[in-house]
Motif scaffolding. Structure first.
Motif, PDB file in Angstrom:
ATOM      1  N   ALA A  22     -19.320  21.380  64.096  1.00 31.96           N
ATOM      2  CA  ALA A  22     -17.861  21.342  63.919  1.00 31.96           C
ATOM      3  C   ALA A  22     -17.213  22.694  64.173  1.00 31.96           C
ATOM      4  O   ALA A  22     -16.042  22.757  64.549  1.00 31.96           O
ATOM      5  CB  ALA A  22     -17.525  20.837  62.519  1.00 31.96           C
ATOM      6  N   LYS A  23     -17.961  23.763  63.993  1.00 31.72           N
ATOM      7  CA  LYS A  23     -17.422  25.109  64.210  1.00 31.72           C
ATOM      8  C   LYS A  23     -17.526  25.550  65.665  1.00 31.72           C
ATOM      9  O   LYS A  23     -17.082  26.639  66.015  1.00 31.72           O
ATOM     10  CB  LYS A  23     -18.175  26.116  63.336  1.00 31.72           C
ATOM     11  N   ASN A  24     -18.113  24.714  66.521  1.00 31.69           N
ATOM     12  CA  ASN A  24     -18.389  25.108  67.894  1.00 31.69           C
ATOM     13  C   ASN A  24     -17.911  23.999  68.835  1.00 31.69           C
ATOM     14  O   ASN A  24     -18.557  22.961  68.958  1.00 31.69           O
ATOM     15  CB  ASN A  24     -19.901  25.344  68.037  1.00 31.69           C
ATOM     16  N   LEU A  28     -19.436  20.289  70.088  1.00 27.66           N
ATOM     17  CA  LEU A  28     -18.708  19.036  69.863  1.00 27.66           C
ATOM     18  C   LEU A  28     -18.569  18.254  71.168  1.00 27.66           C
ATOM     19  O   LEU A  28     -18.767  17.040  71.188  1.00 27.66           O
ATOM     20  CB  LEU A  28     -17.332  19.303  69.242  1.00 27.66           C
ATOM     21  N   PHE A  29     -18.239  18.958  72.249  1.00 29.05           N
ATOM     22  CA  PHE A  29     -18.103  18.274  73.535  1.00 29.05           C
ATOM     23  C   PHE A  29     -19.452  17.723  74.011  1.00 29.05           C
ATOM     24  O   PHE A  29     -19.511  16.653  74.622  1.00 29.05           O
ATOM     25  CB  PHE A  29     -17.461  19.179  74.590  1.00 29.05           C
ATOM     26  N   GLU A  30     -20.553  18.428  73.734  1.00 24.77           N
ATOM     27  CA  GLU A  30     -21.883  17.914  74.072  1.00 24.77           C
ATOM     28  C   GLU A  30     -22.193  16.656  73.259  1.00 24.77           C
ATOM     29  O   GLU A  30     -22.755  15.687  73.785  1.00 24.77           O
ATOM     30  CB  GLU A  30     -22.953  18.981  73.799  1.00 24.77           C
ATOM     31  N   LEU A  31     -21.824  16.664  71.981  1.00 26.94           N
ATOM     32  CA  LEU A  31     -22.037  15.493  71.122  1.00 26.94           C
ATOM     33  C   LEU A  31     -21.216  14.309  71.620  1.00 26.94           C
ATOM     34  O   LEU A  31     -21.697  13.170  71.641  1.00 26.94           O
ATOM     35  CB  LEU A  31     -21.673  15.833  69.673  1.00 26.94           C
ATOM     36  N   ILE A  32     -19.996  14.567  72.044  1.00 29.58           N
ATOM     37  CA  ILE A  32     -19.145  13.512  72.602  1.00 29.58           C
ATOM     38  C   ILE A  32     -19.820  12.914  73.842  1.00 29.58           C
ATOM     39  O   ILE A  32     -19.921  11.693  73.984  1.00 29.58           O
ATOM     40  CB  ILE A  32     -17.746  14.070  72.954  1.00 29.58           C
ATOM     41  N   LYS A  33     -20.299  13.780  74.724  1.00 26.16           N
ATOM     42  CA  LYS A  33     -20.968  13.322  75.944  1.00 26.16           C
ATOM     43  C   LYS A  33     -22.189  12.477  75.594  1.00 26.16           C
ATOM     44  O   LYS A  33     -22.398  11.402  76.173  1.00 26.16           O
ATOM     45  CB  LYS A  33     -21.373  14.545  76.779  1.00 26.16           C
ATOM     46  N   TYR A  65      -9.792  17.005  68.245  1.00 26.45           N
ATOM     47  CA  TYR A  65      -9.981  18.165  67.365  1.00 26.45           C
ATOM     48  C   TYR A  65     -10.586  19.332  68.153  1.00 26.45           C
ATOM     49  O   TYR A  65     -10.097  20.455  68.081  1.00 26.45           O
ATOM     50  CB  TYR A  65     -10.882  17.805  66.176  1.00 26.45           C
ATOM     51  N   ALA A  66     -11.655  19.048  68.902  1.00 24.41           N
ATOM     52  CA  ALA A  66     -12.362  20.103  69.638  1.00 24.41           C
ATOM     53  C   ALA A  66     -11.470  20.772  70.680  1.00 24.41           C
ATOM     54  O   ALA A  66     -11.587  21.970  70.932  1.00 24.41           O
ATOM     55  CB  ALA A  66     -13.612  19.538  70.308  1.00 24.41           C
ATOM     56  N   SER A  67     -10.568  20.006  71.280  1.00 27.17           N
ATOM     57  CA  SER A  67      -9.675  20.559  72.303  1.00 27.17           C
ATOM     58  C   SER A  67      -8.488  21.295  71.693  1.00 27.17           C
ATOM     59  O   SER A  67      -7.734  21.948  72.404  1.00 27.17           O
ATOM     60  CB  SER A  67      -9.170  19.446  73.221  1.00 27.17           C
ATOM     61  N   SER A  77     -13.554  15.291  56.547  1.00 26.91           N
ATOM     62  CA  SER A  77     -13.595  14.091  57.393  1.00 26.91           C
ATOM     63  C   SER A  77     -14.258  14.402  58.729  1.00 26.91           C
ATOM     64  O   SER A  77     -15.060  13.612  59.233  1.00 26.91           O
ATOM     65  CB  SER A  77     -12.194  13.539  57.619  1.00 26.91           C
ATOM     66  N   LEU A  78     -13.929  15.552  59.300  1.00 24.41           N
ATOM     67  CA  LEU A  78     -14.545  15.965  60.564  1.00 24.41           C
ATOM     68  C   LEU A  78     -16.056  16.069  60.397  1.00 24.41           C
ATOM     69  O   LEU A  78     -16.809  15.562  61.238  1.00 24.41           O
ATOM     70  CB  LEU A  78     -13.971  17.305  61.035  1.00 24.41           C
ATOM     71  N   ILE A  79     -16.513  16.690  59.322  1.00 25.57           N
ATOM     72  CA  ILE A  79     -17.948  16.835  59.066  1.00 25.57           C
ATOM     73  C   ILE A  79     -18.604  15.454  58.969  1.00 25.57           C
ATOM     74  O   ILE A  79     -19.681  15.226  59.523  1.00 25.57           O
ATOM     75  CB  ILE A  79     -18.204  17.654  57.784  1.00 25.57           C
ATOM     76  N   SER A  80     -17.952  14.528  58.282  1.00 23.99           N
ATOM     77  CA  SER A  80     -18.499  13.172  58.145  1.00 23.99           C
ATOM     78  C   SER A  80     -18.604  12.482  59.499  1.00 23.99           C
ATOM     79  O   SER A  80     -19.626  11.848  59.807  1.00 23.99           O
ATOM     80  CB  SER A  80     -17.636  12.336  57.201  1.00 23.99           C
ATOM     81  N   ILE A  81     -17.569  12.598  60.303  1.00 28.28           N
ATOM     82  CA  ILE A  81     -17.573  11.968  61.630  1.00 28.28           C
ATOM     83  C   ILE A  81     -18.672  12.575  62.500  1.00 28.28           C
ATOM     84  O   ILE A  81     -19.438  11.854  63.148  1.00 28.28           O
ATOM     85  CB  ILE A  81     -16.197  12.106  62.319  1.00 28.28           C
ATOM     86  N   VAL A  82     -18.759  13.893  62.499  1.00 29.11           N
ATOM     87  CA  VAL A  82     -19.771  14.569  63.313  1.00 29.11           C
ATOM     88  C   VAL A  82     -21.170  14.177  62.852  1.00 29.11           C
ATOM     89  O   VAL A  82     -22.048  13.892  63.677  1.00 29.11           O
ATOM     90  CB  VAL A  82     -19.558  16.104  63.288  1.00 29.11           C
ATOM     91  N   ALA A  83     -21.392  14.112  61.545  1.00 32.65           N
ATOM     92  CA  ALA A  83     -22.706  13.713  61.020  1.00 32.65           C
ATOM     93  C   ALA A  83     -23.066  12.298  61.471  1.00 32.65           C
ATOM     94  O   ALA A  83     -24.201  12.037  61.885  1.00 32.65           O
ATOM     95  CB  ALA A  83     -22.720  13.808  59.496  1.00 32.65           C
ATOM     96  N   VAL A  84     -22.102  11.393  61.419  1.00 32.88           N
ATOM     97  CA  VAL A  84     -22.356  10.012  61.837  1.00 32.88           C
ATOM     98  C   VAL A  84     -22.650   9.953  63.348  1.00 32.88           C
ATOM     99  O   VAL A  84     -23.549   9.235  63.777  1.00 32.88           O
ATOM    100  CB  VAL A  84     -21.183   9.085  61.443  1.00 32.88           C
TER     101      VAL A  84
END
Length: 138
Positions: A22-24, A28-33, A65-67, A77-84
């Motif tokens: 979430a801090k990077n 985040l964009f790699e996770l989205i991909k 958020y990342a952009s 909430s962001l942490i929860s979404i990223v973890a999921v």
């Protein structure tokens, strides 16, 4: 099933990584991909189309958020979404994805639970998205 997933070593590992992601914005964009790729690879159809829609919503929230376009998402909430999403893209979790048909059961349950848990944040984001589209069209 949700309590089993949340207590699992797999989800705890995903949650541990979520803060660093979430801090990077690059991560985040790699996770989205990776999330988009997994959605396409698995090819959810029929009853799972709602699940696919929910994952796409979570992806859009993280992308915005990342952009830097959307900062109305609370950190928790962001942490929860990223973890999921980390859990979702991992092939080895509570029910390994390589098991035919049942391999995505835990992913589906976790995403449905998260979207319901974050309903206020999801609603605010949806309102923001609609407003942003109206501004871009008008």
């Amino acid at each position: 099933m949700i309590s089993q997933i949340l207590k699992s070593v797999f989800f705890k590992s995903a949650k541990g990584k979520a803060g660093r992601y979430a801090k990077n914005s690059t991560r985040l964009f790699e996770l989205i991909k990776d999330s988009v790729s997994k959605l396409q690879k698995v090819g959810f159809k029929g009853n799972l189309s709602e699940f696919q829609t929910n994952v796409q919503l979570l992806i859009r929230m993280v992308r915005a958020y990342a952009s830097g376009e959307y900062r109305g998402l609370p950190w928790r909430s962001l942490i929860s979404i990223v973890a999921v999403l980390i859990y979702f893209v991992s092939p080895i979790d509570l029910i390994p994805d390589f098991l035919p048909f049942i391999g995505v059961t835990d992913d589906v349950a976790l995403v449905v639970w998260l979207v319901k848990s974050l309903s206020n944040d999801v609603q605010k984001f949806g309102d923001w998205e609609k407003q942003a589209k109206t501004i871009n069209i008008g």
